[in-house]
Design an enzyme around this catalytic site. Structure first.
Site, PDB file in Angstrom:
ATOM      1  N   ASP A 141      -9.569  -0.022  14.307  1.00 29.07           N
ATOM      2  CA  ASP A 141     -10.210  -0.489  13.163  1.00 29.07           C
ATOM      3  C   ASP A 141     -11.447   0.140  12.885  1.00 29.07           C
ATOM      4  O   ASP A 141     -12.225  -0.673  11.868  1.00 29.07           O
ATOM      5  CB  ASP A 141      -9.967  -2.049  12.980  1.00 29.07           C
ATOM      6  CG  ASP A 141      -8.797  -2.629  12.360  1.00 29.07           C
ATOM      7  OD1 ASP A 141      -7.796  -1.688  12.258  1.00 29.07           O
ATOM      8  OD2 ASP A 141      -8.210  -3.648  12.674  1.00 29.07           O
ATOM      9  N   ARG A 160       0.765  -2.167  14.900  1.00 30.72           N
ATOM     10  CA  ARG A 160       0.829  -1.911  16.288  1.00 30.72           C
ATOM     11  C   ARG A 160      -0.510  -1.082  16.674  1.00 30.72           C
ATOM     12  O   ARG A 160      -1.128  -0.203  16.044  1.00 30.72           O
ATOM     13  CB  ARG A 160       2.211  -1.008  16.764  1.00 30.72           C
ATOM     14  CG  ARG A 160       3.330  -1.627  16.334  1.00 30.72           C
ATOM     15  CD  ARG A 160       3.478  -2.679  17.106  1.00 30.72           C
ATOM     16  NE  ARG A 160       3.668  -2.838  18.613  1.00 30.72           N
ATOM     17  CZ  ARG A 160       3.949  -3.850  19.325  1.00 30.72           C
ATOM     18  NH1 ARG A 160       3.806  -4.816  18.968  1.00 30.72           N
ATOM     19  NH2 ARG A 160       3.920  -3.541  20.737  1.00 30.72           N
ATOM     20  N   ASN A 216       0.698  -1.197   0.060  1.00 24.75           N
ATOM     21  CA  ASN A 216       0.170  -0.108   0.135  1.00 24.75           C
ATOM     22  C   ASN A 216       0.944   1.096   0.104  1.00 24.75           C
ATOM     23  O   ASN A 216       0.784   2.189  -0.484  1.00 24.75           O
ATOM     24  CB  ASN A 216      -0.935   0.098   1.100  1.00 24.75           C
ATOM     25  CG  ASN A 216      -2.185  -0.732   1.032  1.00 24.75           C
ATOM     26  OD1 ASN A 216      -2.979  -0.565   0.052  1.00 24.75           O
ATOM     27  ND2 ASN A 216      -2.411  -1.943   1.664  1.00 24.75           N
ATOM     28  N   THR A 248      -9.518   6.761  14.864  1.00 24.23           N
ATOM     29  CA  THR A 248      -9.863   7.248  16.068  1.00 24.23           C
ATOM     30  C   THR A 248      -9.486   6.131  17.208  1.00 24.23           C
ATOM     31  O   THR A 248      -8.719   5.157  16.869  1.00 24.23           O
ATOM     32  CB  THR A 248     -11.591   7.423  16.113  1.00 24.23           C
ATOM     33  OG1 THR A 248     -11.980   6.030  16.023  1.00 24.23           O
ATOM     34  CG2 THR A 248     -11.999   8.293  15.036  1.00 24.23           C
ATOM     35  N   HIS A 267      -7.738  -0.582   5.739  1.00 23.03           N
ATOM     36  CA  HIS A 267      -8.313  -1.982   6.627  1.00 23.03           C
ATOM     37  C   HIS A 267      -8.907  -3.080   5.651  1.00 23.03           C
ATOM     38  O   HIS A 267      -9.615  -2.544   4.573  1.00 23.03           O
ATOM     39  CB  HIS A 267      -9.042  -1.608   7.626  1.00 23.03           C
ATOM     40  CG  HIS A 267      -9.533  -2.963   8.476  1.00 23.03           C
ATOM     41  ND1 HIS A 267      -8.670  -3.714   9.388  1.00 23.03           N
ATOM     42  CD2 HIS A 267     -10.698  -3.713   8.378  1.00 23.03           C
ATOM     43  CE1 HIS A 267      -9.111  -4.698   9.787  1.00 23.03           C
ATOM     44  NE2 HIS A 267     -10.581  -4.957   9.174  1.00 23.03           N
TER      45      HIS A 267
HETATM   46  C1  GRF Z   1      -3.116  -4.722   4.024  1.00 17.54           C
HETATM   47  O1  GRF Z   1      -4.265  -5.454   3.767  1.00 17.54           O
HETATM   48  C2  GRF Z   1      -3.755  -3.538   4.755  1.00 17.54           C
HETATM   49  O2  GRF Z   1      -5.100  -3.235   4.670  1.00 17.54           O
HETATM   50  C3  GRF Z   1      -3.695  -4.201   6.093  1.00 17.54           C
HETATM   51  O3  GRF Z   1      -2.506  -4.900   6.104  1.00 17.54           O
HETATM   52  C4  GRF Z   1      -2.008  -5.208   4.855  1.00 17.54           C
HETATM   53  C5  GRF Z   1      -0.556  -4.658   4.702  1.00 17.54           C
HETATM   54  O4  GRF Z   1      -0.384  -4.896   3.192  1.00 17.54           O
HETATM   55  N1  GRF Z   1      -4.055  -3.128   7.210  1.00 17.54           N
HETATM   56  P1  GRF Z   1       0.972  -4.063   2.822  1.00 17.54           P
HETATM   57  O5  GRF Z   1       2.009  -4.159   3.749  1.00 17.54           O
HETATM   58  O6  GRF Z   1       0.452  -2.810   2.536  1.00 17.54           O
HETATM   59  O7  GRF Z   1       1.474  -4.828   1.550  1.00 17.54           O
END
Ligand code: GRF
Length: 223
Positions: free
Chosen positions: A152, A98, A25, A148, A116
């Site tokens: 999640d 974390r 991401n 917040t 998420h």
């Molecule tokens: C993703 O599915 C994100 O939604 C979740 O943890 C995963 C992280 O994947 N919070 P990356 O490290 O971005 O590849």
């Protein structure tokens, strides 16, 4: 003085990305042509593969190892200081694993966002894809939300829905969702950058210039 989102309006905005692992991401954010200055990628793990990806993109990286701190509060204080040193307008959690203390969340409230892998408020927490398959849901997806104190959860900025297919495994479903994560996270950051939306004083997402933010739902058809 407390830094407020949008205070760099017109002068470009600064983004800090927090990761713990792979960083796909983060990579989507770095490669999406966002106008933000990415000041740093910060990880709580020195072995996060995403750090090398960030370095290849010429982004400064930093590690604040949670194991070096006796408790969550002291780790969060060090992390907050590391983030705040960049005076970011936007702080994006991208697979940051974390749980943050209310104090950290409060300090960056309104500029702290998370992605998420579920359609919140369903399936907060871990193993979202396996849990969705177990329940037999037909629609699954991902969410970008303001962070917040509620793990999640939090005011939703954008979601993408994907179909759950007959022969899906957690891995195939995760891949379909991840593809959409990589679309919606840059979009959410772009909206924040452009001041299209903000977190209002009642804790809801306030859209500017739009009556009905229908475009905040991405719903691709069956492939
Ligand atoms: C993703 O599915 C994100 O939604 C979740 O943890 C995963 C992280 O994947 N919070 P990356 O490290 O971005 O590849």
């Amino acid at each position: 003085m407390r830094h407020r989102p949008g205070s760099h309006k017109g002068a470009g905005k600064t983004l800090v990305i927090l990761i713990s692992g792979r960083g796909s991401n983060m990579r989507a954010l770095l490669e999406s042509g966002l106008p933000c200055r990415v000041a740093a990628v910060i990880s709580n793990r020195a072995d996060a593969p995403g750090l090398a990806v960030a370095e290849r993109h010429g982004i400064a990286t930093q590690v604040v190892p949670h194991r070096d701190f006796p408790d969550r509060a002291s780790f969060d204080a060090a992390l907050a200081a590391a983030v705040d040193a960049h005076r970011p307008d936007i702080v994006a959690l991208a697979g940051f694993m974390r749980i943050l203390t209310p104090r950290f969340v409060e300090q960056f409230q309104g500029r702290l966002i998370n992605i998420h892998p579920s359609l919140l408020p369903a399936y907060g927490g871990l193993d979202t894809h396996a849990r969705a398959l177990r329940d037999g849901v037909k629609i699954h997806g991902c969410t970008v939300h303001f962070v917040t104190g509620d793990l999640d959860h939090g005011p939703i900025i954008i979601q993408a829905a994907v179909p759950v297919l007959q022969n899906d495994t957690p891995a195939t479903l995760a891949a379909r969702v991840l593809h959409e994560e990589h679309r919606i996270y840059p979009q959410a950051v772009r909206w924040l950058y452009d001041d299209i939306l903000s977190l209002d004083e009642t804790g809801r997402v306030r859209w500017k210039h739009v009556e009905q933010a229908g475009f905040a739902l991405v719903a691709p058809g069956l492939e």
